[in-house]
Design a protein around this motif. Sequence first.
Motif, mmCIF file in Angstrom:
data_model
loop_
_atom_site.group_PDB
_atom_site.id
_atom_site.type_symbol
_atom_site.label_atom_id
_atom_site.label_comp_id
_atom_site.label_asym_id
_atom_site.label_seq_id
_atom_site.Cartn_x
_atom_site.Cartn_y
_atom_site.Cartn_z
ATOM 1 N N TYR A 41 -28.101 -48.784 30.013
ATOM 2 C CA TYR A 41 -28.209 -48.471 28.587
ATOM 3 C C TYR A 41 -28.260 -46.957 28.378
ATOM 4 O O TYR A 41 -27.573 -46.426 27.498
ATOM 5 C CB TYR A 41 -29.440 -49.155 27.986
ATOM 6 C CG TYR A 41 -29.647 -48.807 26.536
ATOM 7 C CD1 TYR A 41 -28.703 -49.165 25.574
ATOM 8 C CD2 TYR A 41 -30.764 -48.099 26.123
ATOM 9 C CE1 TYR A 41 -28.883 -48.832 24.233
ATOM 10 C CE2 TYR A 41 -30.947 -47.771 24.792
ATOM 11 C CZ TYR A 41 -30.006 -48.140 23.863
ATOM 12 O OH TYR A 41 -30.169 -47.800 22.544
ATOM 13 N N SER A 44 -24.909 -45.515 28.750
ATOM 14 C CA SER A 44 -24.103 -45.811 27.566
ATOM 15 C C SER A 44 -24.423 -44.826 26.445
ATOM 16 O O SER A 44 -23.516 -44.305 25.783
ATOM 17 C CB SER A 44 -24.355 -47.249 27.105
ATOM 18 O OG SER A 44 -23.619 -47.533 25.938
ATOM 19 N N THR A 61 -34.430 -44.943 24.396
ATOM 20 C CA THR A 61 -34.551 -46.083 25.311
ATOM 21 C C THR A 61 -35.852 -46.833 25.134
ATOM 22 O O THR A 61 -35.985 -47.965 25.595
ATOM 23 C CB THR A 61 -34.455 -45.635 26.785
ATOM 24 O OG1 THR A 61 -35.509 -44.715 27.061
ATOM 25 C CG2 THR A 61 -33.100 -45.032 27.104
#
Length: 162
Positions: A41, A44, A61
């Motif tokens: 993540y 990304s 996050t």
Amino acid sequence: MSNPGSGRDGEHVIFRQYLDAVGLQGLAGAEAAGLHTSEWYALSLLGREGSLTPGELATRTGLTTGATTRLIDRLERAGYARRTPDPTDRRRVHVEPVPDALDRVEEVVGPARRRLAEVLAHYTPDQRALIFDYFARAAPAFRAATEEIRATAPPGRARKSG
């Protein structure tokens, strides 16, 4: 159409199958890239944003600053990201993706992109516009729901930080 979360009707089942498939694909992508899901993540985010400070990465996050430092260390060791000095403030650093690493990520997500392109090819341009309008509206809704879940998680059930 009914609310996807309002019952066990056919739409709800289809929506859950879709969400589960997206989640499973994300897990498989992270595994194929040799990353944990939080690292996948974060990578990304970095791929979309170009660079973030460690604090921004922690906020986005939902990880603690210590867990984010360890995450950045792991991304650096794996060759996916690097720390770079802030050109205007020597006390700050930015985390940015390593360009060649993003090429490796593209290889990992290639099958999903190809299969989704095949699915989208069955829709008219107007229908695709509606689908992408949904994505544009749903992403912030999911992020807000994530924050709500994190804020209301009972003690002891909160997400681990590393």
